[in-house]
Design a protein around this motif. Structure first.
Motif, PDB file in Angstrom:
ATOM      1  N   PHE A 107      21.319  56.749  72.783  1.00  0.00           N
ATOM      2  CA  PHE A 107      20.637  57.326  71.629  1.00  0.00           C
ATOM      3  C   PHE A 107      19.790  58.524  72.050  1.00  0.00           C
ATOM      4  CE2 PHE A 107      17.529  54.487  73.444  1.00  0.00           C
ATOM      5  CZ  PHE A 107      16.318  55.138  73.268  1.00  0.00           C
ATOM      6  N   ARG A 108      19.545  59.395  71.069  1.00  0.00           N
ATOM      7  CA  ARG A 108      18.663  60.541  71.305  1.00  0.00           C
ATOM      8  C   ARG A 108      17.858  60.798  70.037  1.00  0.00           C
ATOM      9  NH1 ARG A 108      21.194  66.168  73.306  1.00  0.00           N
ATOM     10  NH2 ARG A 108      22.341  65.961  71.324  1.00  0.00           N
ATOM     11  N   LEU A 109      16.544  60.863  70.178  1.00  0.00           N
ATOM     12  CA  LEU A 109      15.634  61.111  69.056  1.00  0.00           C
ATOM     13  C   LEU A 109      14.926  62.442  69.282  1.00  0.00           C
ATOM     14  CD1 LEU A 109      14.123  60.079  66.486  1.00  0.00           C
ATOM     15  CD2 LEU A 109      12.439  59.073  68.049  1.00  0.00           C
ATOM     16  N   THR A 110      15.032  63.337  68.302  1.00  0.00           N
ATOM     17  CA  THR A 110      14.373  64.637  68.420  1.00  0.00           C
ATOM     18  C   THR A 110      13.655  64.987  67.119  1.00  0.00           C
ATOM     19  OG1 THR A 110      16.484  65.692  67.803  1.00  0.00           O
ATOM     20  CG2 THR A 110      15.961  65.571  70.149  1.00  0.00           C
ATOM     21  N   GLY A 111      12.733  65.938  67.214  1.00  0.00           N
ATOM     22  CA  GLY A 111      11.965  66.376  66.056  1.00  0.00           C
ATOM     23  C   GLY A 111      10.625  66.922  66.505  1.00  0.00           C
TER      24      GLY A 111
ATOM     25  N   ILE B 246       8.022  61.062  64.123  1.00  0.00           N
ATOM     26  CA  ILE B 246       9.384  61.124  64.638  1.00  0.00           C
ATOM     27  C   ILE B 246       9.702  59.736  65.185  1.00  0.00           C
ATOM     28  CG2 ILE B 246      10.964  62.268  66.226  1.00  0.00           C
ATOM     29  CD1 ILE B 246       9.794  64.064  63.984  1.00  0.00           C
ATOM     30  N   ASN B 247      10.497  58.984  64.430  1.00  0.00           N
ATOM     31  CA  ASN B 247      10.689  57.578  64.768  1.00  0.00           C
ATOM     32  C   ASN B 247      12.040  57.085  64.265  1.00  0.00           C
ATOM     33  OD1 ASN B 247      10.281  54.491  63.757  1.00  0.00           O
ATOM     34  ND2 ASN B 247       9.067  54.873  65.585  1.00  0.00           N
ATOM     35  N   SER B 248      12.551  56.074  64.949  1.00  0.00           N
ATOM     36  CA  SER B 248      13.812  55.460  64.555  1.00  0.00           C
ATOM     37  C   SER B 248      13.812  54.021  65.071  1.00  0.00           C
ATOM     38  CB  SER B 248      14.984  56.258  65.135  1.00  0.00           C
ATOM     39  OG  SER B 248      16.222  55.664  64.791  1.00  0.00           O
TER      40      SER B 248
ATOM     41  N   GLU C   6      12.134  61.300  76.662  1.00  0.00           N
ATOM     42  CA  GLU C   6      11.727  61.165  75.262  1.00  0.00           C
ATOM     43  C   GLU C   6      12.528  62.043  74.308  1.00  0.00           C
ATOM     44  OE1 GLU C   6       7.719  61.002  74.099  1.00  0.00           O
ATOM     45  OE2 GLU C   6       7.094  59.678  75.711  1.00  0.00           O
ATOM     46  N   ASP C   7      12.977  63.200  74.759  1.00  0.00           N
ATOM     47  CA  ASP C   7      13.730  64.100  73.878  1.00  0.00           C
ATOM     48  C   ASP C   7      15.209  64.156  74.236  1.00  0.00           C
ATOM     49  OD1 ASP C   7      11.428  64.961  72.397  1.00  0.00           O
ATOM     50  OD2 ASP C   7      10.870  66.198  74.116  1.00  0.00           O
TER      51      ASP C   7
ATOM     52  N   ILE D 263      18.155  61.541  64.590  1.00  0.00           N
ATOM     53  CA  ILE D 263      18.520  60.453  65.491  1.00  0.00           C
ATOM     54  C   ILE D 263      20.030  60.478  65.699  1.00  0.00           C
ATOM     55  CG2 ILE D 263      18.630  58.769  63.591  1.00  0.00           C
ATOM     56  CD1 ILE D 263      17.658  58.046  67.280  1.00  0.00           C
ATOM     57  N   GLU D 264      20.451  60.287  66.952  1.00  0.00           N
ATOM     58  CA  GLU D 264      21.873  60.314  67.289  1.00  0.00           C
ATOM     59  C   GLU D 264      22.245  59.068  68.089  1.00  0.00           C
ATOM     60  OE1 GLU D 264      23.033  64.697  68.403  1.00  0.00           O
ATOM     61  OE2 GLU D 264      20.942  64.341  68.996  1.00  0.00           O
ATOM     62  N   PHE D 265      23.434  58.541  67.818  1.00  0.00           N
ATOM     63  CA  PHE D 265      23.926  57.355  68.521  1.00  0.00           C
ATOM     64  C   PHE D 265      25.371  57.564  68.941  1.00  0.00           C
ATOM     65  CE2 PHE D 265      20.653  55.671  65.655  1.00  0.00           C
ATOM     66  CZ  PHE D 265      19.912  54.858  66.503  1.00  0.00           C
ATOM     67  N   LYS D 266      25.708  57.081  70.124  1.00  0.00           N
ATOM     68  CA  LYS D 266      27.096  57.114  70.583  1.00  0.00           C
ATOM     69  C   LYS D 266      27.328  55.979  71.573  1.00  0.00           C
ATOM     70  CE  LYS D 266      26.282  60.503  74.306  1.00  0.00           C
ATOM     71  NZ  LYS D 266      26.693  61.838  74.860  1.00  0.00           N
ATOM     72  N   ASN D 267      28.593  55.792  71.966  1.00  0.00           N
ATOM     73  CA  ASN D 267      28.971  54.717  72.900  1.00  0.00           C
ATOM     74  C   ASN D 267      28.403  53.374  72.444  1.00  0.00           C
ATOM     75  OD1 ASN D 267      29.944  56.916  74.238  1.00  0.00           O
ATOM     76  ND2 ASN D 267      28.879  56.560  76.151  1.00  0.00           N
ATOM     77  N   ILE D 268      28.644  53.051  71.176  1.00  0.00           N
ATOM     78  CA  ILE D 268      28.082  51.831  70.582  1.00  0.00           C
ATOM     79  C   ILE D 268      29.075  50.674  70.761  1.00  0.00           C
ATOM     80  CG2 ILE D 268      27.111  50.832  68.486  1.00  0.00           C
ATOM     81  CD1 ILE D 268      26.885  53.745  67.432  1.00  0.00           C
ATOM     82  N   THR D 269      28.669  49.658  71.485  1.00  0.00           N
ATOM     83  CA  THR D 269      29.542  48.508  71.719  1.00  0.00           C
ATOM     84  C   THR D 269      28.783  47.213  71.493  1.00  0.00           C
ATOM     85  OG1 THR D 269      29.037  48.324  74.094  1.00  0.00           O
ATOM     86  CG2 THR D 269      30.882  49.758  73.459  1.00  0.00           C
TER      87      THR D 269
END
Length: 220
Positions: free
Chosen positions: A94-98, A105-107, A158-159, A210-216
Motif C-alpha cells: 500500500f501507499r498513502l499520499t497527500g 491523510i488517513n486510510s 510514510e509516503d 490510497i493505493e493497493f496492489k499485490n493483494i492476496t
C-alpha cells in the motif's frame, strides 16, 4: 563402500526423501490456499460500500486507487470485497499520499466487517500518521489497540510503498507492517461477528490518495 550405504546410508536417505516430500506437500497446500483478491486490471470482485462513492475508486496502472491526491475527500468511502472471510492471512502493498497541511491523510484495511445501510462495520488495520498499525473498530467500539512503532518507525516509508499483513485465526488478531508486528488483539466478545468482508478505506478531511496492489489471502 557398498556396506557403508547399506548399514549407515539407507535411513538418512529415506528420511531425507520423506522430509522433502512433506515440505513439497505443505508448499502445494499453501499455494492452493493462497489466492489473489485483485486481478490487476479491474475492480472485479469489489464494489463501493455506498454506490454513490464508486467514483472515488479506480484501477490506475495496475493498482487499486482511492482518491487522486488533489481533490478533497468530503466523506469517508470504502471499497469492499464481495466475498466474506473468517480465518486468514491477508497481504498487500500500500501507499498513502497527500498534503498533511490541508487535512487528515488517513486510510485503513477493513476486515471481518459487515455491511448495514451502506455503512461498513468492523475491524480496521489503520494506516496513516498517528495511527500506524492500530486496530480500530469502525462504526462500533472505536480504537481497540494502539500500534507499537518502536521498531517500525526506523523502516516505515510514510509516503512510499509499505507492506501489510493482517492475520486472524479464531479470536486472535495480529497486524504486521513491513514484517514488523505492530499490534495483537484477542476478541472476548462472542457477539462480534468472526466472518466478514475486506474493505479499503479512503478517509475524509483531506486530499488523501490510497493505493493497493499485490493483494492476496491465504485462508487458514
Amino acid at each position: 563402500m557398498k556396506r557403508y550405504f547399506q548399514t549407515h546410508g539407507s535411513k538418512p536417505v529415506v528420511n531425507t526423501l520423506i522430509l522433502i516430500l512433506m515440505l513439497s506437500s505443505l508448499s502445494c497446500t499453501a499455494q492452493k490456499n493462497t489466492t489473489s483478491l485483485f486481478n490487476g486490471t479491474s475492480l472485479e470482485g469489489w464494489k463501493a460500500v455506498n454506490p454513490e462513492n464508486q467514483k472515488y475508486w479506480s484501477v490506475v496502472d495496475g493498482v487499486i486507487t482511492g482518491g487522486d491526491g488533489v481533490h478533497n475527500i468530503p466523506t469517508n468511502t470504502y471499497l469492499q470485497t464481495i466475498k466474506a472471510y473468517e480465518n486468514f492471512e491477508f497481504r498487500c502493498l500500500f501507499r498513502l499520499t497527500g498534503d498533511h497541511s490541508l487535512g487528515l491523510i488517513n486510510s485503513g484495511i477493513q476486515y471481518r466487517s459487515i455491511i448495514k445501510d451502506h455503512k461498513i462495520i468492523g475491524y480496521q488495520a489503520d494506516i496513516g500518521k498517528g495511527y500506524w498499525g492500530d486496530i480500530y473498530d469502525e462504526h462500533r467500539r472505536g480504537k481497540l489497540v494502539g500500534g507499537d512503532l518502536s521498531t517500525l518507525k526506523h523502516i516505515l516509508n510514510e509516503d512510499g510503498w509499505n507492506s501489510y499483513i493482517v492475520r486472524c485465526k479464531g479470536n486472535k488478531h495480529e497486524l504486521y507492517i513491513n514484517g514488523v508486528k505492530t499490534s495483537e488483539y484477542i476478541e472476548t466478545d462472542k457477539n462480534i461477528p468472526s466472518k466478514g468482508v475486506f474493505g479499503m478505506q479512503l478517509h475524509s478531511g483531506g486530499n488523501a490518495k490510497i493505493e493497493f496492489k499485490n493483494i492476496t489471502i491465504t485462508e487458514l
